[in-house]
Design a protein around this motif. Structure first.
Motif, PDB file in Angstrom:
ATOM      1  N   GLU A 194      76.987  51.632   7.873  1.00 29.58           N
ATOM      2  CA  GLU A 194      76.603  52.808   8.657  1.00 29.58           C
ATOM      3  C   GLU A 194      75.080  52.898   8.757  1.00 29.58           C
ATOM      4  O   GLU A 194      74.536  53.327   9.770  1.00 29.58           O
ATOM      5  N   GLY A 195      74.393  52.475   7.681  1.00 27.68           N
ATOM      6  CA  GLY A 195      72.937  52.464   7.728  1.00 27.68           C
ATOM      7  C   GLY A 195      72.396  51.498   8.760  1.00 27.68           C
ATOM      8  O   GLY A 195      71.400  51.788   9.437  1.00 27.68           O
ATOM      9  N   ASP A 196      73.046  50.347   8.906  1.00 30.71           N
ATOM     10  CA  ASP A 196      72.637  49.381   9.932  1.00 30.71           C
ATOM     11  C   ASP A 196      72.704  50.006  11.313  1.00 30.71           C
ATOM     12  O   ASP A 196      71.761  49.899  12.116  1.00 30.71           O
ATOM     13  N   LEU A 197      73.811  50.655  11.600  1.00 27.59           N
ATOM     14  CA  LEU A 197      74.004  51.211  12.934  1.00 27.59           C
ATOM     15  C   LEU A 197      73.098  52.407  13.182  1.00 27.59           C
ATOM     16  O   LEU A 197      72.638  52.631  14.314  1.00 27.59           O
ATOM     17  N   ARG A 198      72.834  53.209  12.113  1.00 26.41           N
ATOM     18  CA  ARG A 198      71.892  54.310  12.290  1.00 26.41           C
ATOM     19  C   ARG A 198      70.494  53.777  12.597  1.00 26.41           C
ATOM     20  O   ARG A 198      69.768  54.359  13.413  1.00 26.41           O
ATOM     21  N   ARG A 199      70.129  52.678  11.954  1.00 23.95           N
ATOM     22  CA  ARG A 199      68.809  52.101  12.204  1.00 23.95           C
ATOM     23  C   ARG A 199      68.688  51.666  13.662  1.00 23.95           C
ATOM     24  O   ARG A 199      67.685  51.953  14.350  1.00 23.95           O
ATOM     25  N   VAL A 200      69.691  50.975  14.146  1.00 25.51           N
ATOM     26  CA  VAL A 200      69.662  50.548  15.547  1.00 25.51           C
ATOM     27  C   VAL A 200      69.670  51.759  16.472  1.00 25.51           C
ATOM     28  O   VAL A 200      68.909  51.825  17.454  1.00 25.51           O
ATOM     29  N   SER A 201      70.524  52.747  16.164  1.00 25.35           N
ATOM     30  CA  SER A 201      70.642  53.922  17.022  1.00 25.35           C
ATOM     31  C   SER A 201      69.327  54.674  17.134  1.00 25.35           C
ATOM     32  O   SER A 201      68.977  55.183  18.204  1.00 25.35           O
ATOM     33  N   SER A 202      68.559  54.721  16.049  1.00 19.85           N
ATOM     34  CA  SER A 202      67.289  55.445  16.080  1.00 19.85           C
ATOM     35  C   SER A 202      66.274  54.783  17.008  1.00 19.85           C
ATOM     36  O   SER A 202      65.331  55.437  17.469  1.00 19.85           O
ATOM     37  N   LEU A 203      66.459  53.517  17.276  1.00 21.84           N
ATOM     38  CA  LEU A 203      65.523  52.786  18.131  1.00 21.84           C
ATOM     39  C   LEU A 203      65.934  52.767  19.601  1.00 21.84           C
ATOM     40  O   LEU A 203      65.153  52.342  20.458  1.00 21.84           O
ATOM     41  N   LEU A 204      67.126  53.226  19.903  1.00 22.27           N
ATOM     42  CA  LEU A 204      67.631  53.069  21.272  1.00 22.27           C
ATOM     43  C   LEU A 204      66.768  53.739  22.338  1.00 22.27           C
ATOM     44  O   LEU A 204      66.596  53.176  23.427  1.00 22.27           O
ATOM     45  N   PRO A 205      66.225  54.960  22.095  1.00 29.52           N
ATOM     46  CA  PRO A 205      65.374  55.524  23.150  1.00 29.52           C
ATOM     47  C   PRO A 205      64.174  54.647  23.487  1.00 29.52           C
ATOM     48  O   PRO A 205      63.823  54.497  24.659  1.00 29.52           O
ATOM     49  N   MET A 206      63.560  54.033  22.468  1.00 26.17           N
ATOM     50  CA  MET A 206      62.426  53.160  22.733  1.00 26.17           C
ATOM     51  C   MET A 206      62.865  51.872  23.414  1.00 26.17           C
ATOM     52  O   MET A 206      62.169  51.345  24.291  1.00 26.17           O
ATOM     53  N   VAL A 207      64.027  51.366  23.020  1.00 23.65           N
ATOM     54  CA  VAL A 207      64.557  50.175  23.683  1.00 23.65           C
ATOM     55  C   VAL A 207      64.821  50.480  25.158  1.00 23.65           C
ATOM     56  O   VAL A 207      64.452  49.707  26.053  1.00 23.65           O
ATOM     57  N   THR A 208      65.449  51.633  25.402  1.00 26.37           N
ATOM     58  CA  THR A 208      65.766  52.014  26.778  1.00 26.37           C
ATOM     59  C   THR A 208      64.512  52.129  27.622  1.00 26.37           C
ATOM     60  O   THR A 208      64.453  51.633  28.763  1.00 26.37           O
ATOM     61  N   LEU A 209      63.487  52.777  27.075  1.00 23.80           N
ATOM     62  CA  LEU A 209      62.247  52.954  27.829  1.00 23.80           C
ATOM     63  C   LEU A 209      61.607  51.607  28.165  1.00 23.80           C
ATOM     64  O   LEU A 209      61.186  51.368  29.298  1.00 23.80           O
ATOM     65  N   ALA A 210      61.540  50.732  27.163  1.00 25.73           N
ATOM     66  CA  ALA A 210      60.924  49.427  27.407  1.00 25.73           C
ATOM     67  C   ALA A 210      61.705  48.637  28.450  1.00 25.73           C
ATOM     68  O   ALA A 210      61.124  48.045  29.364  1.00 25.73           O
ATOM     69  N   VAL A 211      63.036  48.629  28.325  1.00 27.70           N
ATOM     70  CA  VAL A 211      63.866  47.888  29.278  1.00 27.70           C
ATOM     71  C   VAL A 211      63.724  48.479  30.675  1.00 27.70           C
ATOM     72  O   VAL A 211      63.665  47.755  31.675  1.00 27.70           O
ATOM     73  N   GLU A 212      63.641  49.808  30.771  1.00 25.66           N
ATOM     74  CA  GLU A 212      63.512  50.441  32.088  1.00 25.66           C
ATOM     75  C   GLU A 212      62.204  50.052  32.763  1.00 25.66           C
ATOM     76  O   GLU A 212      62.181  49.740  33.963  1.00 25.66           O
ATOM     77  N   VAL A 213      61.120  50.050  32.005  1.00 23.83           N
ATOM     78  CA  VAL A 213      59.828  49.657  32.577  1.00 23.83           C
ATOM     79  C   VAL A 213      59.879  48.204  33.060  1.00 23.83           C
ATOM     80  O   VAL A 213      59.447  47.893  34.174  1.00 23.83           O
ATOM     81  N   ILE A 214      60.402  47.323  32.221  1.00 23.19           N
ATOM     82  CA  ILE A 214      60.493  45.911  32.598  1.00 23.19           C
ATOM     83  C   ILE A 214      61.381  45.739  33.825  1.00 23.19           C
ATOM     84  O   ILE A 214      61.046  45.002  34.764  1.00 23.19           O
ATOM     85  N   SER A 215      62.527  46.422  33.827  1.00 28.24           N
ATOM     86  CA  SER A 215      63.477  46.290  34.929  1.00 28.24           C
ATOM     87  C   SER A 215      62.883  46.760  36.238  1.00 28.24           C
ATOM     88  O   SER A 215      62.994  46.094  37.274  1.00 28.24           O
ATOM     89  N   GLN A 216      62.236  47.922  36.221  1.00 18.74           N
ATOM     90  CA  GLN A 216      61.672  48.449  37.459  1.00 18.74           C
ATOM     91  C   GLN A 216      60.569  47.550  37.998  1.00 18.74           C
ATOM     92  O   GLN A 216      60.471  47.337  39.213  1.00 18.74           O
TER      93      GLN A 216
END
Length: 453
Positions: A194-216
């Protein structure tokens, strides 16, 4: 436009056990545009979390494959047992619905583009990505042990066979609601904690933002190149956007036209007409770009293209040879297209082409609110007149004496047609065409010149 190319030798989310399947390893995948729940806000990662700092500071400037690889490697080094990570990204692209990017340790990142229409296939409809895209929730599936659920979706059984023990998919929703997803799988005997998944989940907003900038950024470049052409699109991105921003350029000019189009438009359904035009333009574009040319404009059923040269005066023989080679390929390509059309019981198509060389103005032309990035000049007009003359003479290709002269010492054999008066020109023009036997239309070009073509 690389005007020197042709002549440089010249002289975070909550995970649920909802049925989902992943749009991976399918030949055509990605999502329909549907509303998706946005990622919940999390505390700033610009602090003690080095992965968050890396995502914020470097992520948006990386190619998306490098971003996913870098993220996965950093999580792995931090103790999250990732053995496979896949990003499913929706594209705004005339040719592709989306792309899947897969990372595995010690393997090259694999990128698979998905064709339009994949969202209607059974493979997509049975994939977890379809549900992630439509409902915006994640999925967690154990692949081994008493709680294993490998029968829900084909991808789970495939991963189980490969030795994976746990699987999770998390949605990444862009600001406009465009749905994307990140999936992770592990071979760790205990799966993800559960700690692994919480760690990944906490980073998702930053991942999303970076991917969105690259994609656009990538989508803007793709659309500009598609609608303006490779070089014009790059010039616009680089800031050549002011009306009147033009440069003088010497080039071989191509002007072609699909013959009988007006009459055809009165006989066939609009959908058939569009399909016919698309087939014709595909043949022309393939021939032109294969030899270093740039399609500047599609004009109704016509094509305006240039083969540039950096030579200040006159035209480079390699540009002229490139235009002749493209003309040869266009003739052959249309013959192949007509063979397919006859096999389907469709009438064959004919086209005309005028080739000339000279100085043109290249850049932004038009009204303040509506600009066009194109070429204009007397040389363009003459290429157009030659196309009309080819039609009048019952020929496919008409070539100016200018091109004939500049390619002569390259051993190019052209067939003379005679001397003719072209509308709008004071002097008569000696006109040539490709020889009937086009097998020897080519010429040995220096390896460096062939490479830039």
């Amino acid at each position: 436009m690389n005007v020197g190319a042709l002549c440089r030798h010249a002289p975070p989310h909550r995970l649920q056990d909802d049925p989902m399947m992943e749009a991976e390893r399918l030949d055509d995948v990605l999502v329909p545009r549907t509303p998706v729940r946005r990622a919940a806000a999390v505390p700033s990662v610009l602090g003690p979390d080095p992965i968050g700092e890396w995502l914020a500071q470097e992520g948006p400037g990386l190619p998306v494959g490098e971003l996913i690889a870098g993220l996965s490697e950093r999580l792995l080094a931090a103790g999250v047992p990732i053995d496979r990570a896949t990003l499913h990204l929706r594209l705004l692209d005339p040719q592709f619905r989306g792309v899947s990017i897969e990372w595995r340790p010690d393997q090259p990142v694999e990128e698979i583009r998905r064709a339009h229409g994949v969202e209607l296939t059974e493979a997509y409809l049975r994939s977890p990505f379809m549900l992630v895209a439509e409902h915006g929730v994640g999925v967690r599936r154990r692949l081994t042990g008493p709680n294993a659920q490998i029968g829900d979706f084909p991808i789970l059984a495939e991963l189980h066979e490969e030795g994976f023990t746990d699987y999770a998919m998390m949605p990444l929703a862009f600001h406009d609601g465009t749905p994307n997803a990140l999936s992770l799988a592990t071979r760790n005997p205990g799966g993800f904690s559960e700690g692994d998944l919480r760690r990944v989940s906490s980073l998702l907003p930053m991942v999303t933002l970076a991917v969105e900038v690259i994609s656009q950024r990538g989508q803007v470049r793709t659309l500009l190149k598609t609608y303006l052409g490779d070089d014009a699109g790059e010039r616009v991105l680089a800031g050549t956007i002011k009306r009147g921003d033009v440069e003088r350029m010497n080039a071989a000019i191509w002007f072609s036209d699909l013959r009988g189009f007006t009459a055809m438009s009165e006989r066939v359904a609009p959908e058939v007409l569009i399909a016919t035009l698309n087939d014709h333009f595909e043949v022309m574009n393939r021939a032109i770009t294969a030899h270093g040319g740039q399609v500047m404009k599609l004009i109704g059923d016509g094509v305006l293209a240039v083969f540039p040269t950096p030579v200040r005066e006159g035209a480079c023989p390699y540009a002229g040879c490139a235009a002749l080679d493209a003309a040869r390929d266009a003739v052959r390509g249309m013959a192949e297209l007509n063979a397919r059309r006859r096999a389907l019981g469709q009438e064959p198509l004919a086209f005309g082409l005028g080739l000339h060389a000279g100085e043109v103005l290249y850049g932004n032309i038009g009204a303040p609110e509506r600009l066009d990035f194109t070429v204009i000049g007397q040389a363009v007009n003459e290429a157009s007149r030659l196309e009309v003359l080819a039609r009048d003479l019952g020929r496919t290709v008409a070539i100016s004496s200018t091109i004939a002269r500049i390619v002569e010492h390259m051993g190019r054999r052209l067939e003379p047609l005679g001397t003719f008066h072209l509308r709008g020109l004071a002097a008569e023009e000696e006109v040539h065409t490709l020889p009937e036997d086009c097998e020897d239309c080519g010429v040995d070009v220096p390896a460096e010149a062939a490479a830039v073509r």
